[in-house]
Structure formats: structure tokens, C-alpha cells
Design an enzyme around this catalytic site. Structure first.
Site, PDB file in Angstrom:
ATOM      1  N   SER A  83       0.417   6.572   2.811  1.00 44.68           N
ATOM      2  CA  SER A  83       1.029   7.536   3.736  1.00 44.68           C
ATOM      3  C   SER A  83       2.354   8.073   3.215  1.00 44.68           C
ATOM      4  CB  SER A  83       1.291   6.876   5.088  1.00 44.68           C
ATOM      5  OG  SER A  83       0.086   6.562   5.717  1.00 44.68           O
TER       6      SER A  83
ATOM      7  N   GLN B 165       0.843  -1.190   0.000  1.00 44.98           N
ATOM      8  CA  GLN B 165       0.000   0.000   0.000  1.00 44.98           C
ATOM      9  C   GLN B 165       0.880   1.243   0.000  1.00 44.98           C
ATOM     10  OE1 GLN B 165      -2.307   0.621   3.557  1.00 44.98           O
ATOM     11  NE2 GLN B 165      -3.843   1.853   2.496  1.00 44.98           N
ATOM     12  N   GLY B 166       0.642   2.136  -0.940  1.00 43.38           N
ATOM     13  CA  GLY B 166       1.432   3.366  -0.995  1.00 43.38           C
ATOM     14  C   GLY B 166       0.554   4.587  -0.791  1.00 43.38           C
TER      15      GLY B 166
ATOM     16  N   GLU C 220     -14.660  -1.875   4.348  1.00 44.46           N
ATOM     17  CA  GLU C 220     -14.776  -3.042   5.211  1.00 44.46           C
ATOM     18  C   GLU C 220     -15.656  -2.765   6.408  1.00 44.46           C
ATOM     19  OE1 GLU C 220     -15.188  -5.549   4.760  1.00 44.46           O
ATOM     20  OE2 GLU C 220     -13.570  -6.913   4.360  1.00 44.46           O
TER      21      GLU C 220
ATOM     22  N   SER D  32      -6.077   6.832  12.678  1.00 43.04           N
ATOM     23  CA  SER D  32      -5.787   6.828  14.113  1.00 43.04           C
ATOM     24  C   SER D  32      -7.078   6.937  14.916  1.00 43.04           C
ATOM     25  CB  SER D  32      -4.887   8.015  14.462  1.00 43.04           C
ATOM     26  OG  SER D  32      -5.632   9.216  14.384  1.00 43.04           O
ATOM     27  N   ASN D  33      -6.978   6.628  16.193  1.00 40.14           N
ATOM     28  CA  ASN D  33      -8.182   6.703  17.020  1.00 40.14           C
ATOM     29  C   ASN D  33      -8.688   8.133  17.159  1.00 40.14           C
ATOM     30  OD1 ASN D  33      -8.155   3.999  17.166  1.00 40.14           O
ATOM     31  ND2 ASN D  33      -7.886   3.843  19.387  1.00 40.14           N
ATOM     32  N   GLU D  34      -7.804   9.098  16.959  1.00 38.96           N
ATOM     33  CA  GLU D  34      -8.260  10.490  16.954  1.00 38.96           C
ATOM     34  C   GLU D  34      -9.140  10.727  15.720  1.00 38.96           C
ATOM     35  OE1 GLU D  34      -4.972   9.618  17.699  1.00 38.96           O
ATOM     36  OE2 GLU D  34      -5.574   9.800  19.791  1.00 38.96           O
TER      37      GLU D  34
END
Lengths: 385, 384, 385, 384
Positions: D129, D126-127, D244, D369-371
């Protein structure tokens, strides 16, 4: 496995919601109602009877509707949304449930019929001063046999114990074990001192001094297990009542964050606050899953599924609800700020009611202890029986 | 570094302990111990006994009753009062308006107000918050307009704690509507018996009447009641709010309730390891808080508020709330019986448990909410 | 009660910080050092010896400096700030502390003198596979008497056990109780397998098969209490090492929030993040208070104050530090995001080291259990003896 | 509402359980059970066995190997795999690029890539980030400039998980530097053996080599490797990330580790009520999470991501981390011995405990992220 409600269930919830809205259209209506005696709206209680809600969980033979725990849960959730003070949970589900579980055909028909029609209020007298939550009576003692029983001792707090027409009382039997008795509210030897609970509910001290009582059922076998089962069912319904209250507490909080301005901008501008609202949502939805699942487990158990363990499910739902109710409740007040501390505004009273529900039949700590004691007995928890 | 108190400080502690437990009427201290509601008389009586002994306002300038104690002694004094269930000197008098008048008032104001304030002959109320100015205090809208030798005050204050007992109220009022937020605010003292002042009770969720709205309609206030300079009220408010380094966190009172909780729990404490762990964790956090308070007082000599005061307020209120929650759980089913009278078979502490828990939700909101404290820590200490 | 350090203490901390800065000026220096054997910088170790740090806690008669626990704590805090891998904590404070507590005059002078001069590395061999933290040996067994002892069994993990010149080994005595023995690292019957710990430290499995050993002290009395006391002292020093690491982890986090931009603005713009940094500060400062207090309690106990309870103080400081280290460590990574997951960046390794410190001598759970068992024994906790 | 599985679903579950526990080599499942590191071969072998049985990509369109299962069956499939310690089909293939190609690719792309992707004949990386584009993905700077029939790609990707095994990489690249952030991004497939592609390992804090930087220097990519429309890559990325609903939270794997932890704890579990309570609380939270996952799958029929997916991700990673922390504590002093070899006297699980704990700190950072999850909940669900 299916979490969706069928059309009949949806219609029931909508009908109850509609009826409640007529009495508790605004929070001020609820506040006024709990200031006066008997602490709830008798017209609404009659309306619930007419709708069949007060006989919901009882068999048709007993004068009820023959519905299951999921239906009781739906009703409780609607009551929780407006924190209605009507004693569906304690009078119908708990006290009525005890009569349904233990009474003879005649006892059931007589008591539950009148309860279902709104003519007789029952009060569950289980708690004994100085003791925690338990299905076993100890300090209230029954003497006698057959049709001639008298009770001695003090029960407190007894929900709506001062105004109920009939009390459903647990008492220690002469040969050990716990019996469940019916006691007329105005019988000789019954002294009742009523008061308001912090959430606007009602409770009483009930002093029994040789009060004559009728034993539920045919003989003096220990009823503690049956009491525990009915308490478990009530716990799950109480979880749903808490769900309703939490849902509104969160809705009110998000609405407040959107509309209230501070430092010239809506509070919703402050990420530290919106993220906490998000965490409240997480707590609420996780608790909802447990409560709904527990109601399904009760339903499966009531239709004879051998794998369903309603006591375990009730504990798990009650633990999850206790955690969520504290988190959601405390944050709802904190995110509102001062306004939520006032009796005039609704949110603080939702928290008061959640605290009462949490301590009615066993708090999170109580249930965690029980689950911890059992933790070695299984490899993992599988929600599907 | 040195663990022990010096001999002199240890003697001081013993002296305080002795005084508080013998000279303040037992029946007043019993009300505090049972988490009951103190009457106005209780509070006045207690403060006058303290004041007669020079123990009501030891942190004021010596000229006005102060004692020039070290911060450590003030800490000991404050902790021992809580430990002995002595009602603390009324904060509005002792910690708020008194120091402001002593620092910024005229000689006339000092003479007129300070002795009466120390002795609680005047009961002060606080007029800061408004319906739209809570955490964002500077957006307050109550106005004072100059008219000859008077100010004419109009507006509404709220969350005025114990305002029903108030003789006088110290206020932040807007005196220059054109100036930017913090500018244009003045600090005004108002006699609450003045025509146009109306106190309306606010019922709180625990059923108690502790706070009030105070309405002002064309209230005339003599110009001499302005403290300091016109339009500099914000500076005095900041001084007032940042003035106290001692007693920011209610350590002593919380420790006392936790110790009581262990007694109330009785045998359960030995039988229930989860409960014991919950208590042990709270005791350890309280210890950490108390030690931090001791560290902070040791570093406050420069007269500026130590930024760690925010740590004390934040954690102090969290622990106060956590202990009150523990007590509700200990009370169990009896915690519902909050409305029962003294003829109840349930012990008083079980009946007081939930109202106290609900009431203490305010602790993290009033007096600079915990969100404000986090902001102070992030900005002032961490530079964020 | 006084939390301030005197000038001598401040000078010590500054001198150690200066010395460490020469070796670990950047995190890359530390990373390179722990990749090679022996896992620390031997020149720096010699430098610490020359500065007197390696003999700090030992009496002058034993070749040391005669300083107290507060001085050891200050050194550890400086080591923690750069997570220096030099084994001051395990070799000097723990292993050396055991020798100081239990050895005869001759044993102390010989071993501690060499340790203080940097000529002899000691390794504390306490942990036994399959057992938790305990001062009592069970699976390593001592046979013999007088000057002729042999040891049998396995110790693991032993900090720096593969390279230490001498091992300080706890073993079960023939007549019960625990003895502490000196074993030469290269003695017959000693098989050592060294490896790196996750934080770049070093440890080893030490297999003892009839290895000859010297009992510390004059007779075979049970030394478990003395071992426990030294372990308590080491715990408090370890808390200070953790304080140093936490302080830098928080500093790095705030620096990152200030400098790193996302969505076009510095991360410090996001209140949800800055409030969490504020909470980290709260945790850190509360832990600092406990650790400093515990060091003072140790100091008071070492000068004979009867009221000081160093075991209790060590537990309390260790519990507080464990809680803070997890909170600060986990948040430091989370607030940084991906960069903190990389070995090249320092913060993740600070968390790794904090985790190692937490599990070296007993984690928070371990201490909370002990405190909970004692909770009924006092009305309240008074920090002033 | 209905608690029980239907008879057919119960049979399906039994079938899955049977297959996973008998057809996937024990030695591969043992690596998962011991929290060891799977080799590339292990992962490929396992996925090919699944694919041969039609169990690798059941959620794809039927034409390309999908099974048209109900969401409940996909949930069961997914949970049973984790329960049986079967390596999940490589997410980059099965959950990410596969569905994108199936939905937006040309017929040629589908035929060329989908069968090989399902069978792990192509290992996808996966490219997405970049060093300055993590949570703020849209600020990515890797460019693709059109040059005849090719794109010329320059830039740097990072956090490329298992990129060292990658045959191909699916990329977000900027194709219109003038357009606003999200506009101007395209979705490109690149053969990692192309000249100018360089994979550089990143060592993580657990010592493992799991992620990589991938550098692109004038890499030539045929224009036919663009998926969908030029400058619409952001839409495909959103589709991919929101695609998903099943398996967002690692419920099954976390449950399994917790069950193992109880075995590892042995007698301690009965002797230590605090430990038992910690486990019981985690079990209950995991139960709530699993039930929530079941509720979510039941409501995903409309094809759009259920916003509660963020709840699953958020709580799922928190619990995964909490269980990994529990295991470190159970390991006690042995948790330090992470570098010990298999000749150690300490059981493998104790030695793996801390690296697993450290490694899983990533769970709340990677993949949104969870944020970011809290932001999605606050905005999308709560309207804040």
C-alpha cells in the site's frame, strides 16, 4: 466431514429436475397449475411416485426406498427451484414421517405403501387455531381406547387438508400427552373447508366432531417427542426447499440487473445494486452451509450417532434460513422494482413461497428464542460431533 | 423550543379527533382497521364527508377549498385521520392533480375540475410510469401529436393504481420527440371514457387488483386539456412529486398497526422479551420518524420541498414494512391461511397478515423508490 | 410544538462555538491538549466559566445562570462538534446536577458557586467495579450520621477523579438506600489513580478508606430516585454531545468522498458509498429528532408539566443515539478507509468519543431492555403530552 | 455427504490440540487469551516451536517444509491454533512472501530465504500500500530504476504492519513508468537495514503502534533480489493475495472470544434474554461461517482461489467486529477505563474491550476492503 454429494445423489437430483422441467418448464405453467384444483399437477405427482420420490424416506419394508434425509433434502431443493406446489414436504416428509415414526408394522405398510405409490395423499393436521408452533396437541381431544377412538376439535391450517385421502392428526390423549391419529378424509364427523394459501398452496380448516380415528402405534404413550423429531426433520428439508427458491430468486435478480436498462445503461452499472446482490449471495451461501450441515446431522442421527443433535441442528438451520430467506426475498423484489410485484412475474411468488415455508413450522424468531434459552449450556458450537 | 401544543392547536387536535371518530361511518373505518380492501364507494363516501366539512383538501388555495392551515395543523389533521382509520382523501385528486391544476391550470380548468376533484366526483388516475420508464421517468415514450384542435395520444402507461375506478387520468406525454429527455414532455388530462383508452388489470403478488396497465390507441384529446405550457410538463411533474411535505411517511397508519399488533400479541408480549424488544425498538424508530416529520413541517414555510422529505419516505416505508413483517410473525402458522373465508376459525388479522406484508413490498418501490430517495439525499443534501 | 431555537439560544451556541474554535481550531490542537495533564485546556475552562457556561443549569441563587436543559444541550452539541475534552458533561451537568438536586442551600451555594466560577472541579463517582449502570450504590458504604460520615470502598471509573477538587460520591446508607456525599479530593483516606480513557478523556480509580464525607441534604432519605433523575438529564445532554460529534463525522465523510480519488475518480462516483452516506444522514436526523424532543421533555418537566416523563424520554433518546452513533461512527471509518484508523486523523477519535459517550451512563442495549419491559403499558407512544 | 471426521482426521485433530495446548508456552497463550499485545519475542518463540515440529508452514511445497495436507487438515490445524490461543505463524512470512518465493523465486532465492522465513529468522514486512494506492493498489508510485547491477528505489509505503520489527520487506515497485497501471510493476525484496530505508510509526486510534510508514530514499537493492520476471510483479501479488483459502476468515479466534464473552457475562447471560439472543444469533452466524469455510476448503483442490473466499473475508470480519462490539457492551461503564493499569479494580478484559473494538475496525479495511470483496463477488461469482 464432506459436503460433496455422491454420484447416486447427483443422479437423483438430476432426475427430479428433469421431471419437474417437463411440467414447470416456464413459470406460467406453475401459475396455471395452482389456479386449478387440487393445486398441483396430478400427473407429475404420479411421475414422482414412479420415480420412487414419494417413498424416498421410508424403509423398503414399508414400501419405500430407504433413503436418508440428504436425499429428501435434494428433492426439496429441486422442488424449491421451480416452487413446485406438489406436497412432498407436508405429505411425504411430515405426514408420512409421522406414520413411519409411530405406526405399527401394519399401519406403516398400508399407509406408506399407498402414499409411495401416489395413491393416497396424507395431510398433516398439527396446527390449532390461536396457538403457535408446537408438537403438543391441546385443543383437539381424543376420546376412547384401543381400536375405538373419536376426535373432537378444529385443526387449521391443514396443508392439503381438503383433498387428502387420510389425515394425520395430533390430539390430546385422555390421560395427558399427545397421540397421533389417522382419520379418513371422508369419515363421518369430518368437515373440511379448503382454500388457497398466498403462495398458491392449499390448506384447509378441518373440523372434527366425533370423527372416528386410528391411533398410530400400539399404546397411548405420549408421542410429542416423536412428533417433535419428525417436525425437526421436516424443518431441515424445508430449509432445502427454501434454498432452491432463494437460489433462483438470486439468479433472476442478477439476470435482471444485467439485462434491464435504466437511465440508458444496464442496472448492473449501479454499484449500489450490485453490492446488494453480493450481500444476497453471502446470505444464501451461509444458509446453504447450515442447511447442508443439518441434513448431515440428521443423517448421522438416523444411523445412530449419539453425538448428533438433530433438534439443535434443525433450529440452527431454520434460523439461518429464515434470516436469509427474508433478506434474499425482500432484496430480490426491491432490486427488480415494480415488475416483481406482479403475479405474472415469478420472483414475487418465490418470496411468497419463502414466507410460507418460514411460517409453516416455526420462524426465525421462534428458533432464536429456543437457542437463546440454551446459550449458557455450551462454551462454543462445534459443528463436528 | 416548546414541547406542548399551543392551546389552540390542542383544541384543533381534539376537534379533528372528534370529527373523524364520529362522522366517518364506523363500517368504513373497520375495513381500514382490519387491513381489508376498501370499495370505491367507501372511499368516495368518506371523502365527500370530509369535503363537506372542508377537510378533504385543506392544503389547496383557499379559493378552491383550502384552509391556510399551518404545516403543524396539516400534520395533525393527517395523523388523526390515520389514527381514526379514516381513508385518506384520494392522493391522485387531493395531493397530485388538484394542486397542479390550481397552480398551473387556466381559470376554465380550475372551475371545471377543482370542485369535482375535491369532492371525488371525478376519480383521477395517474399516467406517469411506463414499462420502460419507472425510476427513469423522463424516458417515457407515450406520444401526443397535435392534430387540429386535438392531441392524438398513443402509448402505454403502467402501475396505474386503482385505474379501474378512474374517470379521468392525468398524463405525462411526449409532445416533442426531438427534444432532450425532460424537455418535450407535456401534462395532459384525458377522459378515460374516450375511445381508444383501455384499462387492463395487473394482478399483484398478494392476489389483489390494485394496479393496471392503461393503453392508448389514437385517443383524441381536446387541446384545452393540456395543463400549463406545452413541453413544460416535467416542471409540473416535479412540482407534483415534491409538493407534499405533510404525510410523506405513513407514520400514523404504521403506529396504528403496531398498536394493534400489541393487542393481537396478547400475553405473548409479556412472556417473550425478544418480541417485546422488537416492538420497543419499532416504537422508538416510529417516534423518531414522527418527530422528524414534525421538524420537517415546521421548516416548509418557504414552499419548497424540504429535502428531508426523502428521509421520511425512506424510513417511513422501511418501518411500514417492518411492522407488517412483525404481524406475519405474530400470526405464526395461521399466516398461511390467507385464502380462508370468514368462516375460518382463524382471526381475520392473521389471514390478512401475509397479503398485507407482500403488498407493502411496493411501498419502497412506488412513488420514487428508496434508491431514488437515497440519491436525492446524497445529491441534494450531502452534495455527493 | 416547536423545534426552533430562539435568538438567545442561537447566540449561546454561537458564542460557545466561537470560544471553542479559539482553542480547538484544528484537530491537532485537541490531540495535543489530551496528551498533557489534566487532559483539557484550563484556559478554555476559565473562558467557559467567564461566559457563564459552567453555571448554566444552576439557579442564580446558587451562583448559576438559571438556564434549562435545552441550553445545556446546545453547549454539549458544540463541545461534541470538536470533541472538546472539557468535562462539562460529567462535572457540571452530572456532578453539579447532583449537588443542585440534593444539596442544602448552603451546600449548593458553596459548591456550585465555585464550580460555576471555574475554581472547583467536581467528579461524579457513581460507577462501582463489576456492576453495570445503576443509580444505586452498593459496594461503597457510608458509616456515621449527621455531620460525621466516612466512606469505604472503591469507585471506578470516576471521570476526572484524579484531579477533581471535590468528589460527588454515591454510597449505601446504613439503613438502606443510597446517599450522595461530597468528599474532598485530597482528604485522608482517599487514594486516586488517574489514567486516560480511550477517547483522550480522564478517569480514575478512587479508593475510599474511612474518608470523611459530607452528606448532601438534610437527612438520610434514599436519594436513588434523585440520582436517577439527574442521570436521565445527563443522558439527554450526552445525546446532544454525540449529535455534535456525529454531525462532524458525517461532514468529514462526505468531504472525503468528494475529494479523495481512487481508480482515477472521486470516491463520490461510487454509488455504493454515496448511498451509505445517505443512510448515515437518515440515522443522524432521526437521532437528532429524538434528542431534541427529549430536551424539550426535560424542559417541560423542569417547569412542572405533569405529563412529561423525562426518564422515558431519556431512554428513548439514548437508545436512538446509541444506534445512530454506532452506525454513523462505524460507517465513517469504513467509508474513509485506512486514514480513519490513524490517531492523527480526527474521524477515528470521534468514533472513540462516541463509544465512550455510549457507555458512560447506559448503552442502547440497556435502554432497550427497560423500554421492552414497559412496552405493554401503553397502546402507542405519543410525543405530545 | 458425511458429517463426521474420518478416524484419521479425528486423530489428527486430537494431536494438534494436544500439541498446541502443551508445547506453546502458557504465558504466550495467556496474552492472546486476554487480547493483549504480543511482543516480537512471543511471536518468534511460538513460530520456532511450530516450525521445529513442521507446523509453521504446512502449506508450502514439501521440499521447503510443507506437509501435503488435505485442505481439511490445514483447516483443522488453523482452527486449533486459534482455539488454543497460539499466535498464528507470521502471515507475511508463512502466507505471503514464502509461497511467492517458493513458486516464482530462483533456486538461490529459495535456499537463501525459505528456511529462514519459515523459522522467522527473517521477519518480513509487506510493502504494497501507498498513501494514494490502497484499494486501488495498481496506482502505486514507488519506483525502482535500474542502475548497473542494482535497483534504486524511491518512494513511500504505508500501513506496513509490524514494520518496526521487520528485517526484510517485500515490495511492489514500478519498474516501467510508461506501461499501463498493472503492467510495469515488479516484486522486489529489500533488506530493511539498507541505507535510505526509514520506518516511521503510525499511531492508531486504539493508541497502539501496529502499522508504519516506510520511506525509501535512493535505496540500492541488488538485482538478484527481484522475484520472477521484471514487470510481472502484479501477477505475483495476485497470486499472493489469492493464495490463501484456509484461514481467510478468523473463525477460530472469533469463536474463542465469543466463548470468553459468555464467561465474562456470567449470570447476566441467564438473566437477560436479549443478551442471550444476541449471543445465540452470533453463534449461529459463526457456525454458518465455519461450515462455509469447511465447504470452501473442500473445493480448493484446483489450486485457484475459490471465489467464496470473499464471502469468508466479508462475513468473517463483520462477525469479528460484532463480537468485539458485544464485549464492549458487556464491559459497560468499565469499558471507558482503557488506560487503567494492572492495579485497576476492573478486570483486564473490560479495559481491553474498547481498544480491541476500535482496532478491529481495520479488519474490514485492510487486506482488501469489504467493498473490494463485494466487488469480487458481484463480478466474479454473479457476473455483474
Amino acid at each position: 466431514m464432506d459436503f460433496t454429494h455422491d454420484d447416486e445423489q447427483k443422479a437423483l437430483a438430476e432426475a427430479v429436475r428433469g421431471l419437474l422441467a417437463r411440467t414447470y418448464g416456464s413459470y406460467e405453467d406453475r401459475r396455471r397449475t395452482v389456479k386449478d384444483e387440487p393445486g398441483y399437477d396430478e400427473k407429475l405427482w404420479t411421475g414422482l411416485a414412479e420415480m420412487g420420490v414419494l417413498g424416498l424416506p421410508f424403509s423398503e419394508a414399508d414400501g419405500g426406498m430407504g433413503a436418508g434425509p440428504i436425499e429428501s433434502a435434494l428433492v426439496a431443493e429441486e422442488l424449491g427451484r421451480v416452487i413446485a406446489p406438489e406436497p412432498f414436504l407436508t405429505s411425504v416428509v411430515l405426514a408420512g414421517g409421522l406414520v413411519a415414526a409411530l405406526g405399527t408394522d401394519a399401519q406403516r405398510a398400508e399407509t406408506l405403501g399407498a402414499l409411495s405409490e401416489g395413491e393416497l395423499l396424507l395431510a398433516p393436521a398439527l396446527a390449532e387455531p390461536g396457538r403457535g408452533w408446537t408438537a403438543e396437541a391441546r385443543d383437539v381431544v381424543a376420546t376412547g381406547s384401543g381400536d375405538a377412538w373419536t376426535l373432537e376439535g378444529v385443526k387449521e391450517p391443514v396443508p392439503h387438508g381438503a383433498t387428502a385421502g387420510r389425515l394425520v392428526v395430533t390430539a390430546a390423549l385422555p390421560d395427558g400427552g399427545t397421540g397421533v391419529f389417522l382419520v379418513e378424509g371422508d369419515a363421518d364427523g369430518v368437515t373440511r373447508t379448503g382454500y388457497a394459501t398466498h403462495d398458491g398452496g392449499r390448506a384447509a380448516q378441518v373440523r372434527l366432531s366425533g370423527a372416528s380415528a386410528t391411533l398410530l402405534g400400539d399404546g397411548t404413550t405420549d408421542a410429542a417427542a416423536a412428533v417433535a423429531r419428525v417436525v425437526d426433520e421436516t424443518r431441515v428439508v424445508a430449509c432445502h426447499q427454501a434454498l432452491g427458491a432463494m437460489t433462483v430468486a438470486l439468479e433472476s435478480t442478477t439476470e435482471y440487473l444485467r439485462s434491464r436498462k435504466q437511465f440508458g445503461v444496464p442496472l448492473a452499472t449501479f454499484q449500489a445494486l450490485t453490492f446488494r446482490a453480493a450481500d444476497m449471495y453471502v446470505s444464501l451461501e451461509l444458509a446453504r452451509s447450515l442447511a447442508q450441515w443439518a441434513a448431515m446431522v440428521l443423517g448421522a442421527a438416523s444411523t445412530g450417532s449419539a453425538d448428533a443433535d438433530p433438534a439443535d441442528a434443525a433450529r440452527r438451520a431454520a434460523l439461518g434460513t429464515s434470516r436469509a430467506a427474508r433478506h434474499v426475498g425482500q432484496e430480490a423484489i426491491q432490486l427488480h422494482g415494480g415488475i416483481a410485484m406482479t403475479a405474472e412475474y415469478h420472483v414475487g411468488n418465490y418470496v411468497s413461497h419463502l414466507t410460507a415455508l418460514d411460517h409453516l413450522l416455526g420462524d426465525g424468531h421462534h428458533h432464536l428464542r429456543a437457542l437463546a434459552a440454551d446459550v449458557g449450556g455450551h462454551a462454543e458450537v462445534d459443528p463436528l460431533p | 423550543m416548546q414541547l406542548e401544543l399551543s392551546e389552540q392547536d390542542a383544541a384543533f387536535r381534539a376537534e379533528m379527533r372528534e370529527f373523524f371518530t364520529t362522522k366517518i361511518p364506523q363500517e368504513i373505518r373497520d375495513v381500514v382497521a382490519s387491513r381489508g380492501e376498501l370499495s370505491k364507494d367507501d372511499i368516495v363516501t368518506s371523502q365527500r364527508i370530509l369535503n363537506a366539512e372542508g377537510l378533504a383538501v385543506p392544503h389547496w388555495p383557499a379559493e378552491w377549498g383550502g384552509r391556510d392551515w399551518t404545516p403543524l395543523r396539516r400534520h395533525i389533521w393527517h395523523e388523526e385521520m390515520q389514527r381514526a382509520c379514516v381513508p385518506l382523501p384520494l392522493a391522485f385528486n387531493a395531493s397530485m392533480v388538484g394542486p397542479v391544476i390550481a397552480q398551473f391550470g387556466t381559470q376554465e380548468q380550475k372551475e371545471r375540475f377543482l370542485p369535482a376533484t375535491a369532492n371525488l366526483d371525478i376519480w383521477w388516475s395517474q399516467g406517469f410510469s411506463e414499462p420502460d420508464a419507472g425510476s427513469d421517468l423522463a424516458s417515457l415514450r407515450t406520444t401526443a401529436v397535435r392534430d387540429g384542435d386535438d392531441w392524438i395520444v398513443n402509448g402505454q402507461k403502467t402501475w396505474t393504481t386503482l385505474g379501474q375506478h378512474g374517470d379521468w387520468i392525468f398524463m405525462l406525454v411526449r409532445t416533442d420527440p426531438e427534444a432532450k429527455k425532460q424537455r418535450g414532455i407535456s401534462f395532459l388530462l384525458i377522459d378515460m371514457t374516450s375511445p381508444g383508452v383501455e384499462v387492463r388489470p395487473i394482478e399483484l403478488i398478494d392476489g389483489g387488483h390494485e394496479v393496471n396497465e392503461v393503453w392508448f390507441s389514437d385517443v383524441r384529446v381536446p387541446a384545452e386539456n393540456l395543463v400549463g405550457e406545452e413541453n413544460h410538463g416535467w416542471d409540473y411533474a416535479k412540482f407534483l412529486l415534491g409538493n407534499e411535505r405533510v404525510g410523506v411517511a405513513p407514520v400514523g397508519a404504521t403506529k396504528r398497526v403496531l398498536a394493534q399488533a400489541k393487542e393481537w400479541a396478547g400475553d405473548t408480549l409479556a412472556d417473550d422479551p425478544l418480541l417485546a424488544a422488537r416492538v420497543a425498538e419499532l416504537e422508538n424508530e416510529l417516534l423518531a420518524l414522527e418527530l422528524t416529520a414534525l421538524r420537517v413541517v415546521a421548516h416548509s414555510a418557504d414552499g419548497k420541498p424540504h429535502p428531508a422529505s426523502s428521509v421520511l419516505k425512506l424510513k417511513g416505508t422501511e418501518l411500514q414494512q417492518a411492522v407488517s413483517e412483525l404481524v406475519v410473525d405474530l400470526a405464526g402458522p395461521a399466516s398461511l391461511a390467507s385464502g380462508a373465508g370468514d368462516d375460518s376459525t382463524l382471526p381475520q388479522w392473521t389471514r390478512r397478515a401475509t397479503p398485507a406484508y407482500l403488498n407493502l413490498r411496493k411501498a419502497s418501490i412506488y412513488g420514487g423508490s428508496n434508491e431514488i430517495q437515497r440519491q436525492i439525499i446524497a445529491r441534494t443534501i450531502l452534495g455527493l
